[in-house]
Design a protein around this motif. Structure first.
Motif, PDB file in Angstrom:
ATOM      1  N   SER A 108      -1.823   8.500  -8.209  1.00 53.09           N
ATOM      2  CA  SER A 108      -2.217   7.600  -7.129  1.00 53.09           C
ATOM      3  C   SER A 108      -3.427   6.750  -7.486  1.00 53.09           C
ATOM      4  N   ALA A 109      -3.905   6.832  -8.716  1.00 53.41           N
ATOM      5  CA  ALA A 109      -5.049   6.000  -9.104  1.00 53.41           C
ATOM      6  C   ALA A 109      -4.664   4.531  -9.026  1.00 53.41           C
ATOM      7  N   GLY A 110      -5.434   3.783  -8.284  1.00 54.73           N
ATOM      8  CA  GLY A 110      -5.213   2.347  -8.190  1.00 54.73           C
ATOM      9  C   GLY A 110      -4.025   1.953  -7.328  1.00 54.73           C
ATOM     10  N   ALA A 111      -3.197   2.933  -6.935  1.00 50.06           N
ATOM     11  CA  ALA A 111      -1.935   2.565  -6.301  1.00 50.06           C
ATOM     12  C   ALA A 111      -1.969   2.746  -4.791  1.00 50.06           C
ATOM     13  N   MET A 112      -1.353   1.817  -4.093  1.00 48.14           N
ATOM     14  CA  MET A 112      -1.170   1.976  -2.651  1.00 48.14           C
ATOM     15  C   MET A 112       0.266   1.603  -2.341  1.00 48.14           C
ATOM     16  N   GLN A 143      -5.056  -7.156   3.026  1.00 47.99           N
ATOM     17  CA  GLN A 143      -6.492  -7.439   3.076  1.00 47.99           C
ATOM     18  C   GLN A 143      -7.253  -6.431   3.929  1.00 47.99           C
ATOM     19  N   THR A 144      -6.540  -5.551   4.632  1.00 53.42           N
ATOM     20  CA  THR A 144      -7.232  -4.485   5.360  1.00 53.42           C
ATOM     21  C   THR A 144      -7.252  -3.196   4.545  1.00 53.42           C
ATOM     22  N   LEU A 145      -6.829  -3.267   3.295  1.00 54.95           N
ATOM     23  CA  LEU A 145      -6.791  -2.078   2.446  1.00 54.95           C
ATOM     24  C   LEU A 145      -7.984  -2.075   1.491  1.00 54.95           C
ATOM     25  N   PRO A 146      -8.334  -0.883   0.976  1.00 54.11           N
ATOM     26  CA  PRO A 146      -9.503  -0.803   0.107  1.00 54.11           C
ATOM     27  C   PRO A 146      -9.297  -1.587  -1.189  1.00 54.11           C
ATOM     28  N   GLY A 147     -10.381  -2.125  -1.715  1.00 54.19           N
ATOM     29  CA  GLY A 147     -10.328  -2.815  -2.995  1.00 54.19           C
ATOM     30  C   GLY A 147     -10.074  -4.304  -2.878  1.00 54.19           C
ATOM     31  N   THR A 148      -9.826  -4.779  -1.655  1.00 53.01           N
ATOM     32  CA  THR A 148      -9.574  -6.213  -1.507  1.00 53.01           C
ATOM     33  C   THR A 148     -10.736  -6.855  -0.763  1.00 53.01           C
ATOM     34  N   SER A 149     -10.944  -8.127  -1.028  1.00 54.67           N
ATOM     35  CA  SER A 149     -11.916  -8.838  -0.208  1.00 54.67           C
ATOM     36  C   SER A 149     -11.226  -9.988   0.496  1.00 54.67           C
ATOM     37  N   ASN A 150     -11.687 -10.234   1.689  1.00 47.84           N
ATOM     38  CA  ASN A 150     -11.110 -11.261   2.539  1.00 47.84           C
ATOM     39  C   ASN A 150     -11.803 -12.584   2.228  1.00 47.84           C
ATOM     40  N   VAL A 151     -11.082 -13.487   1.596  1.00 44.65           N
ATOM     41  CA  VAL A 151     -11.653 -14.804   1.318  1.00 44.65           C
ATOM     42  C   VAL A 151     -10.890 -15.780   2.205  1.00 44.65           C
ATOM     43  N   SER A 201       6.643  -1.706  -0.669  1.00 42.15           N
ATOM     44  CA  SER A 201       5.874  -2.411  -1.666  1.00 42.15           C
ATOM     45  C   SER A 201       4.951  -1.442  -2.373  1.00 42.15           C
ATOM     46  N   PHE A 202       4.563  -1.846  -3.549  1.00 45.44           N
ATOM     47  CA  PHE A 202       3.664  -1.044  -4.355  1.00 45.44           C
ATOM     48  C   PHE A 202       2.531  -1.967  -4.756  1.00 45.44           C
ATOM     49  N   PHE A 203       1.344  -1.666  -4.255  1.00 46.89           N
ATOM     50  CA  PHE A 203       0.202  -2.539  -4.486  1.00 46.89           C
ATOM     51  C   PHE A 203      -0.793  -1.785  -5.347  1.00 46.89           C
ATOM     52  N   SER A 204      -1.057  -2.306  -6.532  1.00 51.03           N
ATOM     53  CA  SER A 204      -1.994  -1.630  -7.420  1.00 51.03           C
ATOM     54  C   SER A 204      -3.267  -2.452  -7.545  1.00 51.03           C
ATOM     55  N   THR A 205      -4.395  -1.782  -7.342  1.00 53.50           N
ATOM     56  CA  THR A 205      -5.673  -2.468  -7.498  1.00 53.50           C
ATOM     57  C   THR A 205      -6.272  -2.158  -8.866  1.00 53.50           C
ATOM     58  N   GLY A 206      -5.440  -1.699  -9.803  1.00 49.10           N
ATOM     59  CA  GLY A 206      -5.926  -1.479 -11.156  1.00 49.10           C
ATOM     60  C   GLY A 206      -5.273  -0.282 -11.797  1.00 49.10           C
ATOM     61  N   GLU A 211       4.655  -1.201 -17.362  1.00 49.96           N
ATOM     62  CA  GLU A 211       5.794  -2.042 -17.023  1.00 49.96           C
ATOM     63  C   GLU A 211       5.344  -3.450 -16.610  1.00 49.96           C
ATOM     64  N   TYR A 212       4.100  -3.572 -16.169  1.00 44.35           N
ATOM     65  CA  TYR A 212       3.634  -4.868 -15.676  1.00 44.35           C
ATOM     66  C   TYR A 212       2.478  -5.385 -16.524  1.00 44.35           C
ATOM     67  N   GLY A 213       2.409  -6.701 -16.650  1.00 41.64           N
ATOM     68  CA  GLY A 213       1.363  -7.291 -17.465  1.00 41.64           C
ATOM     69  C   GLY A 213       0.990  -8.669 -16.970  1.00 41.64           C
ATOM     70  N   GLN A 214       0.167  -9.381 -17.755  1.00 44.31           N
ATOM     71  CA  GLN A 214      -0.312 -10.725 -17.418  1.00 44.31           C
ATOM     72  C   GLN A 214      -0.967 -10.755 -16.046  1.00 44.31           C
ATOM     73  N   ALA A 215      -1.778  -9.744 -15.773  1.00 43.38           N
ATOM     74  CA  ALA A 215      -2.558  -9.689 -14.540  1.00 43.38           C
ATOM     75  C   ALA A 215      -3.784  -8.824 -14.837  1.00 43.38           C
ATOM     76  N   LEU A 216      -4.964  -9.426 -14.750  1.00 38.15           N
ATOM     77  CA  LEU A 216      -6.172  -8.691 -15.128  1.00 38.15           C
ATOM     78  C   LEU A 216      -6.553  -7.640 -14.104  1.00 38.15           C
ATOM     79  N   SER A 217      -6.248  -7.901 -12.827  1.00 34.09           N
ATOM     80  CA  SER A 217      -6.773  -7.029 -11.787  1.00 34.09           C
ATOM     81  C   SER A 217      -5.717  -6.200 -11.093  1.00 34.09           C
TER      82      SER A 217
END
Lengths: 721, 217
Positions: A108-112, A143-151, A201-206, A211-217
């Protein structure tokens, strides 16, 4: 004769005397007794079950050599060869646990995850549409989940000190190019896709999978609905537009087609806006998706989405009183994909597909006319082999073809590039037990344009405690090519890089979820450049180099509770981000404007049974955005006041097939400021004049009526989820 | 003549053995059905399910043992006093047996109704977060069961139960649900009076209908 009779009698009597007894104790590897184990003689009807204390007792009239089987879900079956001779046999069994998807630890590291099917989930798909601040946008809920900022002036996903381009979006595992609508600067955008399209959905904050690439964050993986349950038509009427969706569901195949239109003009003529619109945003989209079951276990899905939209806005020029610069945006977008899934023999399974995105933007910045076209063709094939219930390897081959073209229509100039990426990835999962999993992955890529080959290793480990909480650690390298607008200027640019280290604790039990995470992210090879002019959009890049660097570190916590208060579900999030980077036109380490240090949000949903309504409240807060004031020494040394937003939503179900949804953002009307724009040159007093960057209107009011027509009168829009 | 006698003896032997195994099947089924009738706790029901599972391995062409194993486990899930996870474990096991039964006898109204019953159990384990999603699924499954056999009282009574919940939720009258309960009770009565050619055919569910009838009047 006598002998025969005796023989017969013996034959008849013998079984009665030959009753055998088998008894014993069933335990697991740790010595705990197991109740309810099925214990039987193979090939006979004879059997029993273990008691609550793990003991068993079996009497049988069978004789000879037999196989005694111990069977229980969650354990590997055990067999003993025994001789039944009318005596008492004592056989104790120690069952080895089998790896059980329902009970085993997950990384569960990084994953939501948002899903109805799995257990380590943070959100349910239905939550996405019912977060009031989200206004039906998938990203709004994240944007209501941890690790995100509301811009608020951008609308895209900003993850842990990363900018919006550092998040990559995938649908059914395939890359989506330009997932967000094109917009003018400081006019927030939305995702192009209807949340009802996805079952999870599977949202990873790191620290995400190889399997996935070309995304730094961050990677956001959306999975489309498998098979809708019934034929139905869905009508939506909203304060900003409307649409119709028709679903045809069969046993083996299904088809969904929808068309939507929106135009903000009527709404904006009723409610006063901060922005000076020449033409309010308008547009249409049409999509069609088809699914077909294939053979015994295969599924093929195809999806096509096309849309067109536009807007015209006067953007004020700092230090000037007139209407400013007129910016016109016209966007045409198509996304299509076909994917398949198939279970093979001998624990092989396969999936893959092809996706194509084509985005055409036309900007009118009087007198300049710019046309940009961005195309991505992604193909992917993956095979998974399970060597045992403990060990599996996933291997995939991918090809990405990126084509980007910029045209200066007013001058008749154009330039373009094409880049082909070949990618090979492999990932091994090894369950040491139901409590411990190790994962190692490698992702190798090559870019034809940058003439660069790279190798990104990723590892993670997760351990589950007896109280069901789990601790995960993930680390890895992530590579991403710079944005198109800069690559076209210097085609030899290499990957930017980020290294992640994440420690996560996750516990979900009886309606309550706690998730805490600490992270460290190290950036290398970021782009730095000089720029001739920043306003209204950056032009005149020069001296592009890749010697930028930075870091983001911090921690976040999430608590969700569906139990403590009746008919109430709420979650609370706090994220702390400490980020500094040298990037873009900055010559020193600065805190980026999109990375506020303290971020918090609360979402409460309360169901009021007598009113058949759900009341939703969401509140978001941060400590303000840094910005660069050229009138002051240093870079990015100023900070706006705190951002705060209180949104309310009311969903009313008067009838099973009708939902009325009313939502209002920023109910308190707080004048949120996201930064300041400065004039390109100082005025006669030597001061660079400023304009605050605000929301387009103090509040956004949304009214939607969703009606479902179907033979089954209880169906409504939410059932699709 | 000799040839014929041999053939007759062979046939007699075959029929004797099949009869013997059939007799064992009948005996075992009777025993487990009786045990199921008196089983109270989830632990007892697990034992009953084990019994049916044993019969299923001996009679792999019969759908009923798998069906009853699934039903016993679904009941264990409903009666479990444990948390969501414990209940889900029972329902997960129940689903596996129902799936096996369905692969032996596809498009069987009774099995489809059992699948809906299991879904109803999962829903009841966590109605707050599963309500929206699973109530539609359960409804759909019961409708399918009714369409496969319009005389299946279990499918009808469970559909009535879902309808009643829906009507209560939307503050509507229970007329539709109560009408379905009456229909179901009629069907139960007919089922009782009818000679069924399969003595082990499902017969449960009448108490559910009677209980609902109490709520209707």
């Amino acid at each position: 004769m006598k002998i025969i009779v005796t023989c017969c009698l013996l034959f008849l009597i013998q079984p009665i005397f030959a009753q055998s007894t088998i008894k014993g104790l069933v335990t697991d590897q740790r010595g705990q007794t197991i109740p309810g184990v099925n214990i039987y003689l193979k090939g006979t009807f004879e059997g029993t079950s273990s008691e609550i204390d793990g003991t068993y007792f079996l009497e049988t009239e069978e004789r000879g050599t037999h196989i005694l089987v111990f069977q229980s879900m969650g354990f590997k079956s055990q067999e003993f060869e025994i001789d039944l001779e009318g005596k008492v046999l004592e056989i104790n069994s120690t069952l080895k646990e089998a790896i059980n998807e329902m009970k085993a630890v997950t990384i569960s590291a990084g994953a939501m995850e948002a899903s109805d099917e799995k257990k380590a989930v943070v959100l349910r798909p239905v939550d996405i549409v019912t977060v009031p601040a989200a206004m039906g946008d998938i990203i709004g809920a994240f944007q209501t989940l941890p690790g995100t900022s509301n811009v608020g002036n951008d609308g895209r996903l900003f993850v842990r000190g990363g900018d919006a381009s550092e998040t990559s979006i995938f649908i059914d595992g395939l890359k989506v190019g330009n997932a967000f609508g094109t917009t003018a600067s400081n006019v927030p955008t939305r995702t192009r896709f209807n949340p009802n399209l996805f079952k999870g959905s599977f949202f990873s904050t790191g620290g995400y999978s190889a399997e996935y690439g070309q995304a730094l964050s961050s990677a956001l993986v959306l999975n489309t609905v498998d098979f809708p349950v019934r034929n139905q038509g869905d009508i939506s009427l909203m304060s900003v537009g409307g649409g119709y969706t028709q679903t045809l569901a069969g046993e083996k195949s299904s088809l969904t087609a929808s068309a939507n239109y929106f135009d903000l003009s009527p709404y904006q003529s009723l409610i006063k806006q901060n922005f000076d619109w020449e033409r309010a945003p308008f547009g249409w989209d049409a999509e069609i998706s088809a699914r077909q079951k294939w053979g015994k276990s295969g599924v093929v899905k195809a999806y096509l989405h096309t849309e067109s939209n536009g807007m015209k806005i006067w953007q004020p020029v700092p230090g000037s009183e007139d209407r400013g610069q007129l910016v016109g945006v016209k966007n045409n977008y198509t996304f299509g994909q076909a994917s398949f899934k198939q279970l093979g023999k001998n624990d092989w399974s396969y999936y893959g597909g092809v996706s194509y995105s084509n985005n055409v933007d036309q900007f009118n910045l009087d007198p300049l006319q710019v046309r940009n076209q961005n195309q991505v063709l992604h193909s992917k094939a993956v095979a998974i082999k399970g060597f045992s219930d403990r060990f599996s390897i996933k291997t995939g081959l991918e090809s990405y073809l990126y084509t980007y073209e910029e045209q200066l229509l007013s001058e008749g100039l154009s330039r373009d590039y094409q880049d082909h990426h070949s990618v090979l990835f492999t990932e091994a999962d090894y369950y040491v037990s139901n409590k411990l999993i190790l994962r190692g992955g490698l992702r190798a890529g090559n870019s034809s344009l940058a003439k660069q080959t790279w190798l990104d290793p990723r590892v993670s480990i997760a351990f589950k405690f007896d109280h069901d909480g789990q601790l995960s650690l993930a680390a890895g390298q992530f590579s991403q090519m710079p944005v198109e607008q800069l690559r076209i200027l210097d085609q030899s640019l290499h990957n930017t890089r980020a290294d992640h280290l994440i420690l996560n604790y996750f516990l979900s039990k009886n309606g309550r979820t706690v998730r805490a995470e600490a992270f460290y992210k190290d950036y290398k090879k970021l782009l730095t450049y000089e720029v001739a002019q920043l306003f209204p959009m950056p032009i005149g890049f020069d001296n592009i180099q890749q010697n930028g660097e930075g870091y983001a570190r911090g921690w976040d916590i999430f608590y969700r509770d569906q139990k403590s208060f009746k008919n109430t579900d709420f979650w609370v999030t706090y994220s702390f981000v400490d980020s500094q980077r040298k990037f873009a036109h900055f010559t020193e380490m600065v805190q980026p404007g999109f990375a506020p240090r303290h971020n918090g949000s609360v979402v409460i949903k309360h169901f009021i049974q007598p009113l058949q309504s759900q009341l939703g409240v969401s509140f978001s807060i941060n400590d303000g955005y840094t910005y660069d004031n050229p009138n002051l020494p240093g870079q990015m040394k100023s900070k706006t006041k705190s951002f705060q937003d209180l949104s309310l939503g009311w969903s009313y179900l008067p009838k099973p097939n009708l939902i009325i949804h009313l939502a209002c953002s920023n109910v308190l009307g707080r004048d949120n400021i996201f930064g300041y724009q400065y004039a390109n040159v100082a005025n006669e007093k030597g001061v660079f004049e400023e304009n605050p960057i605000r929301l387009q209107a103090p509040r956004f009011l949304f009214l939607g009526i969703f009606l479902t027509l179907s033979k089954d009168k209880t169906a409504n829009n939410l059932n699709n989820l | 003549m000799k040839k014929y006698s041999l053939a007759i003896i062979a046939m007699m032997l075959i029929s004797f053995f099949t009869h013997a195994s059939n007799e064992a099947y009948v005996k075992a089924m009777q025993k487990e059905l009786q045990a199921m009738g008196s089983a109270q706790s989830p632990e007892d029901l697990q034992k009953v399910a084990n019994g049916f599972a044993r019969i299923a391995t001996m009679a792999p062409e019969e759908w009923l043992p798998e069906y009853y194993a699934g039903l016993a486990l679904a009941n264990a899930g409903f009666r479990s006093q444990g948390g969501i996870e414990e209940k889900d474990t029972f329902f997960e096991k129940a689903k596996k047996h129902a799936e096996k039964a369905a692969s032996i006898s596809p498009d069987n109204s009774e099995i489809v109704a059992l699948q809906g019953f299991i879904t109803m159990g999962e829903l009841a384990a966590d109605p707050n977060s599963r309500g929206q999603h699973l109530s539609a699924q359960a409804m759909q499954t019961f409708n399918k069961a009714v369409n496969l056999n319009r005389k299946n009282p279990r499918a009808v009574v469970m559909l009535a139960q879902m309808e009643l919940g829906m009507a209560q939720f939307f503050g509507q009258g229970p007329e539709k649900a109560c009408g379905l309960v009456e229909t179901a009770l009629d069907m139960f009565e007919k089922e009782e009076n009818k000679e069924n050619n399969d003595p082990f055919a499902p017969k449960w569910g009448k108490d559910m209908a009677l209980q609902m009838k109490g709520a209707c009047s």
